[in-house]
Design an enzyme around this catalytic site. Structure first.
Site, short mmCIF file in Angstrom:
data_model
loop_
_atom_site.label_atom_id
_atom_site.label_comp_id
_atom_site.label_asym_id
_atom_site.label_seq_id
_atom_site.Cartn_x
_atom_site.Cartn_y
_atom_site.Cartn_z
N CYS A 27 0.80 -0.95 -0.13
CA CYS A 27 -0.05 0.06 -0.12
C CYS A 27 0.84 1.16 0.00
O CYS A 27 1.99 1.17 -0.57
CB CYS A 27 -0.99 -0.03 1.08
N ALA A 28 0.79 2.15 0.68
CA ALA A 28 1.27 3.42 0.52
C ALA A 28 2.47 3.68 1.24
O ALA A 28 3.41 4.28 1.17
CB ALA A 28 0.39 4.88 1.05
#
Length: 659
Positions: A27-28
């Site tokens: 993810c981020a």
């Protein structure tokens, strides 16, 4: 050679090699692994990798925190491992293989009740206030507040309206939440819930006082079905909700799309309503009564002191495992069956106990400004009912305050139960929890709260002085001057003097509001990676509108493919992550319109992006916009100077940066 090839090779070895990886995604900020054998992951070895900022396991996924550059790291990892990545949704599905049946059941309960908790808490506060108005006799008034005042009698009567909507019609919320979780038609879930609490049916609260011959019924000639409602009932609603969802999923597969809008709802809803009234409702009612009777018996029996002491002692560990989500259903069933719950008061006391242990750490570590940025907000949130920042940020780190809080919670819970303290509703945990307590037991509950403050505080101090269960925290640090490492560990300064130190030049970095809205400490964010500062210092804003601005002067270094996060390098050299919403990587960029690109120069007047708040909320995500300073090795100090409502471009804090 890729930038992170060496670290990627180390991580591949640390997670047990290619053959131990079932799925990997990112993810981020973090790599997300599903491991065939989680025990093969060598956490000590992984922790030594330069690029790794932390790790934890959640919902069957082994998550390794990398930071802003996670996408580059991921590409290098795929190159060296040969493991093809999957989407986050596929990774979550694969992660279920690491959950046992009990963990899966608990995860389901959590997903059902989590969206309902805000309404339940509001309902608890309303009933608690009504408890004050109509349940407490004031000698000076000659009765209750409601009896002595026309105005307050009207307020008391009016407040029953939202209170009834929340608790009596709870099955509507449950069936809606199940439909939402299962990805089926939510309005059908709402309609099903309404059929369970329809005014046409005999109210569930009236069943016990109604003679069997007087209970209304539907007469089909060959059979009669009692017309009984399921107000406030949990298990009947859950059984009916899951049947509706599975029937809809089943019929979607076989009914042609051209007529599915007519026949899928019909063939799903109608059989479920019949089953709910004929089979599922009565069976669910019986199961709910059985569970609540066992709990109530345990808490009112001759060994109730032992039962309550054990529950109070073990509740905090239940929070860590996620098993505490079961108590929501049990509490609601106890209220439905007995009109009150003797379980919830002990939960409120456990929250107070954890906060009191943090209060002791603040006292013992007074003057440690860096730790106070975590400990003080964590203590406040704990006393107001949210324990995760305190437990994960402070108490579990040192161990001994966590155990001290468990002991204090057990003693306080035992006392409260022996005094027959009961709650009319689930309220806000912690100190405000007294509002949900029955008025006649306010005094013993107040004493129990004092126990939950004094015992954990005292034991934390004693454990510290005696070196009992002490992890990371040296004994009697007040006898020497201390410096703080990045992990918050106190180290005598003479150790540094012996080794020799050099002065480090610092610069101040001004931080600005990233949006218009309510600012809050990062420790209050509902994501352990951010709230435990695994990614670094920062803050969050709950935005009032869709415009997101730069929090610093600097240059855009990355725009994530899913548009939910933007990386900025400030002029002073701070790596800043602007993260829009929580867990919004799953939305694949749909609610976001990014207005900048890599290489752009930005300032606090520069609008970075637009975030469709309603779309994020409808997807079941929180809209918090986070600003995180991710190169923690350069952040010497961090402070917020603003609270409450802020405007974009407004300076809200600063950080000291090591040059």
């Amino acid at each position: 050679m890729g930038k992170y090839q060496a670290d990627a090779e180390k991580l591949l070895k640390g997670v047990g090699g290619k053959e131990n990886i079932s799925a990997v995604s990112h993810c981020a900020t973090r790599m997300r692994f599903v491991l065939n054998d989680p025990a093969k992951a060598n956490e000590a070895e992984i922790e030594e990798i330069d690029s790794v900022k932390g790790m934890f396991t959640n919902a069957g996924q082994f998550q390794v925190i990398i930071g802003n550059d996670v996408s580059t790291f991921y590409n290098d990892f795929v190159a060296v491992s040969g493991v093809e990545g999957v989407s986050k949704e596929q990774s979550k599905a694969a992660a279920k293989q690491n959950l046992n049946p009990l963990q899966r059941a608990i995860a389901v309960l959590a997903e059902i009740f989590t969206p309902l908790i805000p309404a339940i808490i509001v309902g608890g506060l309303i009933l608690g206030f009504r408890n004050v108005l109509e349940g407490i006799q004031f000698e000076s008034l000659g009765g209750t507040i409601a009896e002595s005042s026309t105005f307050w009698n009207g307020v008391n009567s009016f407040l029953w309206l939202p209170g009834e909507a929340i608790f009596h019609f709870l099955p509507v919320g449950i069936t809606w939440s199940i439909a939402k979780k299962m990805g089926t038609t939510q309005i059908l879930g709402i309609v099903l819930g309404i059929t369970l609490v329809s005014p046409q049916l005999l109210n569930a609260y009236s069943v016990a006082s109604t003679a069997a011959a007087d209970i209304p019924f539907w007469d089909f000639g060959f059979a009669q079905v009692q017309m009984i409602g399921y107000q406030a009932q949990v298990i009947p609603a859950m059984l009916a909700g899951f049947l509706l969802a599975y029937l809809e999923i089943f019929f979607r597969k076989y009914i042609p799309q051209s007529i599915s809008m007519i026949f899928v709802p019909l063939f799903s809803l109608l059989p479920t309503v019949i089953a709910a009234n004929v089979v599922l409702g009565p069976v669910g009612w019986a199961i709910g009564n059985w569970i609540s009777s066992i709990v109530n018996t345990g808490l009112t029996s001759s060994i109730s002191w032992l039962f309550s002491a054990l529950f109070g002692f073990l509740y905090a560990p239940l929070v860590i495992t996620g098993l505490h989500h079961m108590t929501n259903a049990i509490d609601m069933q106890l209220i439905a069956d007995f009109g009150s719950t003797n379980l919830w008061p002990m939960i409120a006391l456990s929250n107070i106990a954890q906060g009191s242990a943090v209060l002791a750490i603040i006292f013992l570590h007074r003057g440690n400004k860096k730790e106070e940025q975590v400990s003080i907000p964590a203590m406040i949130s704990c006393y107001l009912g949210v324990t995760e920042p305190a437990m994960f940020g402070i108490n579990l780190k040192y161990v001994y305050p966590f155990v001290a809080a468990m002991i204090g919670s057990g003693v306080a819970g035992m006392f409260a139960n022996l005094m027959d303290v009961r709650a009319n509703a689930i309220g806000v945990g912690g100190l405000p929890g007294i509002l949900a307590i029955q008025a006649q037991t306010w005094l013993p509950f107040t004493i129990a709260m004092i126990i939950a403050i004094i015992v954990p505080f005292g034991l934390t101090v004693v454990f510290r002085r005696k070196g009992i269960l002490n992890k990371l925290d040296p004994v009697n640090p007040e006898e020497v001057s201390v410096l703080q490492t990045a992990e918050g560990v106190s180290i005598p300064t003479q150790n540094f003097e012996a080794a020799g130190t050099t002065a480090v030049a610092t610069a101040n970095e001004e931080l600005f509001a990233v949006a218009d809205g309510q600012i809050k400490a990062i420790t209050e964010v509902n994501d352990p990676v951010f709230s435990q500062k695994m990614m670094g210092e920062g803050y969050a804003i709950i935005p009032d509108n869709q415009k997101i601005y730069s929090p610093v002067n600097g240059k855009v270094t990355s725009v994530f493919e899913t548009k939910h996060a933007i990386g900025i390098l400030s002029e002073a050299g701070v790596e800043v992550l602007v993260h829009m919403g929580l867990d919004t990587v799953e939305l694949k960029g749909a609610p976001f319109n990014v207005l900048v690109k890599e290489g752009d120069q930005v300032s606090p007047t520069t609008q970075l992006a637009e975030m469709d708040l309603s779309a994020v909320e409808q997807a079941g995500k929180q809209t918090d916009v986070l600003v995180v300073l991710t190169n923690t090795d350069k952040v010497a100090d961090f402070s917020l100077s603003k609270s409450g409502q802020v405007q974009h471009e407004e300076m809200i804090g600063q950080a000291s940066i090591n040059r």
